[in-house]
Design a protein around this motif. Structure first.
Motif, PDB file in Angstrom:
ATOM      1  N   GLY A 109     -31.161 -17.385 -54.805  1.00  0.00           N
ATOM      2  CA  GLY A 109     -31.713 -16.340 -55.657  1.00  0.00           C
ATOM      3  C   GLY A 109     -33.220 -16.365 -55.753  1.00  0.00           C
ATOM      4  O   GLY A 109     -33.813 -15.512 -56.432  1.00  0.00           O
ATOM      5  N   ILE A 110     -33.866 -17.347 -55.118  1.00  0.00           N
ATOM      6  CA  ILE A 110     -35.329 -17.380 -55.113  1.00  0.00           C
ATOM      7  C   ILE A 110     -35.863 -16.069 -54.539  1.00  0.00           C
ATOM      8  O   ILE A 110     -36.855 -15.514 -55.009  1.00  0.00           O
ATOM      9  CB  ILE A 110     -35.840 -18.602 -54.329  1.00  0.00           C
ATOM     10  CG1 ILE A 110     -35.459 -19.891 -55.062  1.00  0.00           C
ATOM     11  CG2 ILE A 110     -37.351 -18.542 -54.141  1.00  0.00           C
ATOM     12  CD1 ILE A 110     -35.790 -21.151 -54.303  1.00  0.00           C
ATOM     13  N   ILE A 111     -35.178 -15.574 -53.512  1.00  0.00           N
ATOM     14  CA  ILE A 111     -35.339 -14.183 -53.079  1.00  0.00           C
ATOM     15  C   ILE A 111     -34.130 -13.431 -53.618  1.00  0.00           C
ATOM     16  O   ILE A 111     -32.991 -13.814 -53.323  1.00  0.00           O
ATOM     17  CB  ILE A 111     -35.382 -14.056 -51.542  1.00  0.00           C
ATOM     18  CG1 ILE A 111     -36.656 -14.672 -50.965  1.00  0.00           C
ATOM     19  CG2 ILE A 111     -35.279 -12.596 -51.101  1.00  0.00           C
ATOM     20  CD1 ILE A 111     -36.721 -14.656 -49.445  1.00  0.00           C
ATOM     21  N   PRO A 112     -34.277 -12.425 -54.462  1.00  0.00           N
ATOM     22  CA  PRO A 112     -35.503 -11.681 -54.760  1.00  0.00           C
ATOM     23  C   PRO A 112     -36.097 -11.973 -56.136  1.00  0.00           C
ATOM     24  O   PRO A 112     -37.010 -11.266 -56.542  1.00  0.00           O
ATOM     25  CB  PRO A 112     -34.999 -10.248 -54.723  1.00  0.00           C
ATOM     26  CG  PRO A 112     -33.641 -10.342 -55.343  1.00  0.00           C
ATOM     27  CD  PRO A 112     -33.082 -11.667 -54.891  1.00  0.00           C
ATOM     28  N   HIS A 113     -35.622 -13.016 -56.869  1.00  0.00           N
ATOM     29  CA  HIS A 113     -36.072 -13.196 -58.248  1.00  0.00           C
ATOM     30  C   HIS A 113     -37.458 -13.823 -58.348  1.00  0.00           C
ATOM     31  O   HIS A 113     -38.234 -13.472 -59.240  1.00  0.00           O
ATOM     32  CB  HIS A 113     -35.057 -14.043 -59.028  1.00  0.00           C
ATOM     33  CG  HIS A 113     -33.726 -13.381 -59.186  1.00  0.00           C
ATOM     34  ND1 HIS A 113     -33.550 -12.242 -59.931  1.00  0.00           N
ATOM     35  CD2 HIS A 113     -32.503 -13.685 -58.676  1.00  0.00           C
ATOM     36  CE1 HIS A 113     -32.283 -11.883 -59.899  1.00  0.00           C
ATOM     37  NE2 HIS A 113     -31.626 -12.741 -59.128  1.00  0.00           N
ATOM     38  N   PHE A 114     -37.767 -14.767 -57.447  1.00  0.00           N
ATOM     39  CA  PHE A 114     -39.076 -15.416 -57.494  1.00  0.00           C
ATOM     40  C   PHE A 114     -40.047 -14.698 -56.559  1.00  0.00           C
ATOM     41  O   PHE A 114     -41.144 -14.320 -56.962  1.00  0.00           O
ATOM     42  CB  PHE A 114     -38.958 -16.895 -57.118  1.00  0.00           C
ATOM     43  CG  PHE A 114     -40.261 -17.632 -57.204  1.00  0.00           C
ATOM     44  CD1 PHE A 114     -40.798 -17.997 -58.428  1.00  0.00           C
ATOM     45  CD2 PHE A 114     -40.969 -17.968 -56.064  1.00  0.00           C
ATOM     46  CE1 PHE A 114     -42.013 -18.669 -58.516  1.00  0.00           C
ATOM     47  CE2 PHE A 114     -42.180 -18.637 -56.126  1.00  0.00           C
ATOM     48  CZ  PHE A 114     -42.704 -18.990 -57.358  1.00  0.00           C
TER      49      PHE A 114
END
Length: 568
Positions: A52-57
């Motif tokens: 979830g680092i992409i797209p949240h971060f």
């Protein structure tokens, strides 16, 4: 499916084109998958999707669907996904946040409010064989040990999926095999789904079930490991090597028209397939000569270690010796490889040459001058050190600025032309305006090498220069070293890459617990099995094949071995 990625396209903020392009991939529960591809092909970005680092971060332009254990990552917080997916970054140091090992491993379960956080940390450390390090200070560990601690931290939440970006990038071969053995145990005994980014084909062949090839941000195919590694020519077009035993067999078939019963992908298979060919030449003299290192008739001494010893003061008041009475003389024209296990003293030796560390005893001479009172800044005119962590060399907000920084500060004439040439040589032209800290691992490495090359040193020191690199970039490094011969007198490399040692080095210095075990030519080091065992080094697969087939002197390259076996 444990992991289902459908039609994902993603572009990083400020990037000119997507890093992922309509990417789709299905990974069943309990798989052990290797992600392969050129540097910049999207492997790390794919791993970031799973957490979830992409797209949240990284909030760039995102389209598509990612399901992890049935959970849509777009609709789920990163903190919640962390209990499903344990992720070890390529720059794993950023995951180490607490002083003591057990505290760092316990950090995630403690912050999730888990009452058994201590037990979770102890279990994770035991699974990785790190229990003996539990009370150690993290910053006092070697880079390889720190990498294992980061993996233990990911295991502490007991996720069903483990994602590791370059699991053995800073490990010596013995520890690398140990890590894969632990991942194998997690996979087979605990049913974990394992996803690794890996450039080392031997580990892929020995441990992975399937292989996914990424090309320009998309999955070209996802195949069983044997079928994947049989695609030798296709992989070569993407600058990816298959195991050396496979390349030996393919060369024998294609170049020498040998009829083999099968194409091996593992060492033990190679021994069986090649044994009849080796037996037919039993008693013949090996056409590959072995030669111990011999200095030029009139050697020019570039640097010398005279009785150098060094230790570090630990936080508990103890001392840890890292170098013990080192005596070495480095001569002009040599290509020297420092090898040995994690903690053997390789990086410390390089730092001392660059003036970043001072010996507790003994002295270091550079062109006959004792450098005890020389600052690193003064030594930089003669010696360039390219760090193991390339991020440490980035100062400016663009690659071009970083490459130019030293030259501009020292007011080097024609500095712009030098920078232009370096950007071309290291394939950095297209990314020259990007921030080095936001590049892929391979791109960072190329940029750090360009920075070192532009300093035009007489003595160049490289710490793990091929870590995280694909074949194309690895070959660029070797080509770069050749280009530097006019203004670099000597090159010293600290490395775990035994293929690089066999291909490139004229001299190998073997370190063990801070002492010199051997100083000889590559064939003599790799042909000494007692030394190999004591030093905790793994020779290239083709050398181990030589030893298993009782071929002496040992062969150092695929081409040599194929020619020898085919000449029946």
């Amino acid at each position: 499916m444990t992991i289902s990625i459908q039609n994902v396209t993603f572009t990083y903020p400020g990037a000119a084109r997507p890093v992922l392009r309509n990417l789709s991939l299905e990974i069943p529960q309990g798989s052990f998958v290797a992600l392969i591809g050129n540097n910049g092909s999207g492997k790390t970005s794919l791993c970031r999707l799973l957490t979830g680092i992409i797209p949240h971060f990284f909030q760039g332009d995102f389209a598509g669907t990612v399901l992890v254990n049935g959970v849509n990552t777009l609709e789920t917080r990163v903190a919640e996904l962390a209990r499903q997916v344990g992720y070890v970054y390529q720059d794993f140091e950023s995951q180490l946040v607490k002083p003591r090992v057990w505290e760092d491993v316990a950090f995630a379960p403690l912050n999730y409010g888990m009452a058994d956080y201590r037990q979770r940390a102890a279990t994770a450390l035991k699974q990785l064989g790190l229990s003996h390090l539990s009370e150690r200070i993290v910053w006092e560990l070697s880079g390889g040990e720190q990498h294992l601690v980061a993996l233990a931290g990911a295991l502490a939440l007991d996720p069903s999926i483990i994602v590791v970006d370059e699991p053995i990038s800073q490990l010596d071969p013995v520890n690398a095999e140990a890590v894969y053995e632990r991942l194998h145990t997690l996979h087979k005994e605990y049913g974990k789904t394992i996803v690794v980014i890996e450039h080392h084909p031997e580990f892929i062949a020995n441990y992975c079930d399937t292989v996914a090839l990424l090309v320009e941000g998309a999955v070209a195919w996802h195949l069983p490991v044997r079928e994947a590694l049989m695609r030798v020519e296709e992989l070569a077009r993407h600058h990816i090597f298959v195991p050396q035993v496979t390349r030996v067999a393919q060369t024998m078939v294609a170049r020498y028209r040998c009829q083999l019963e099968r194409i091996p992908i593992r060492l033990e298979e190679g021994v069986q397939v090649f044994q009849p060919y080796a037996a037919s030449r039993n008693g013949e003299a090996n056409h590959v000569a072995s030669s111990r290192f011999s200095a030029p008739s009139e050697p020019v001494e570039v640097a010398a270690f005279e009785g150098v010893s060094h230790f570090y003061e630990l936080m508990e008041g103890e001392r840890r010796a890292v170098l013990n009475n080192i005596n070495l003389r480095l001569r002009k024209g040599e290509r020297i490889a420092l090898v040995g296990g994690n903690g053997a003293g390789k990086s410390t030796l390089l730092k001392m040459l660059a003036g970043l560390e001072r010996p507790k005893r003994g002295r270091i001479l550079v062109y006959g001058r004792d450098i005890a009172n020389d600052s690193p800044e003064r030594l930089a005119d003669t010696i360039a050190l390219v760090y193991q962590n390339p991020q440490a060399m980035f100062i400016e907000d663009s690659i071009r600025g970083d490459v130019a920084y030293y030259l501009k500060e020292r007011r080097v004439p024609n500095w712009a032309a030098i920078v232009d040439q370096a950007l071309v040589d290291f394939n950095l032209v297209e990314i020259q305006e990007r921030d080095g800290r936001l590049l892929s691992g391979g791109q960072m490495r190329r940029a750090s090498l360009a920075i070192g090359a532009c300093m035009r040193p007489k003595l160049m020191l490289l710490d793990e220069p091929t870590a995280n690199l694909d074949v194309s970039n690895r070959q660029q490094i070797i080509a770069m070293l050749a280009k530097l011969h006019d203004w670099v007198d000597t090159v010293v490399i600290a490395t775990h890459d035994m293929e690089l040692v066999a291909e490139w080095a004229t001299r190998v210095v073997v370190l063990r617990h801070g002492s010199v075990l051997a100083d000889a030519a590559p064939a003599d080091v790799f042909g000494n099995e007692a030394l190999i065992h004591e030093a905790r080094i793994y020779p290239p697969q083709v050398v181990r094949l030589s030893n298993a087939l009782a071929i002496q002197p040992v062969h150092l390259s695929v081409e040599m071995m194929a020619a020898f076996l085919a000449a029946r």
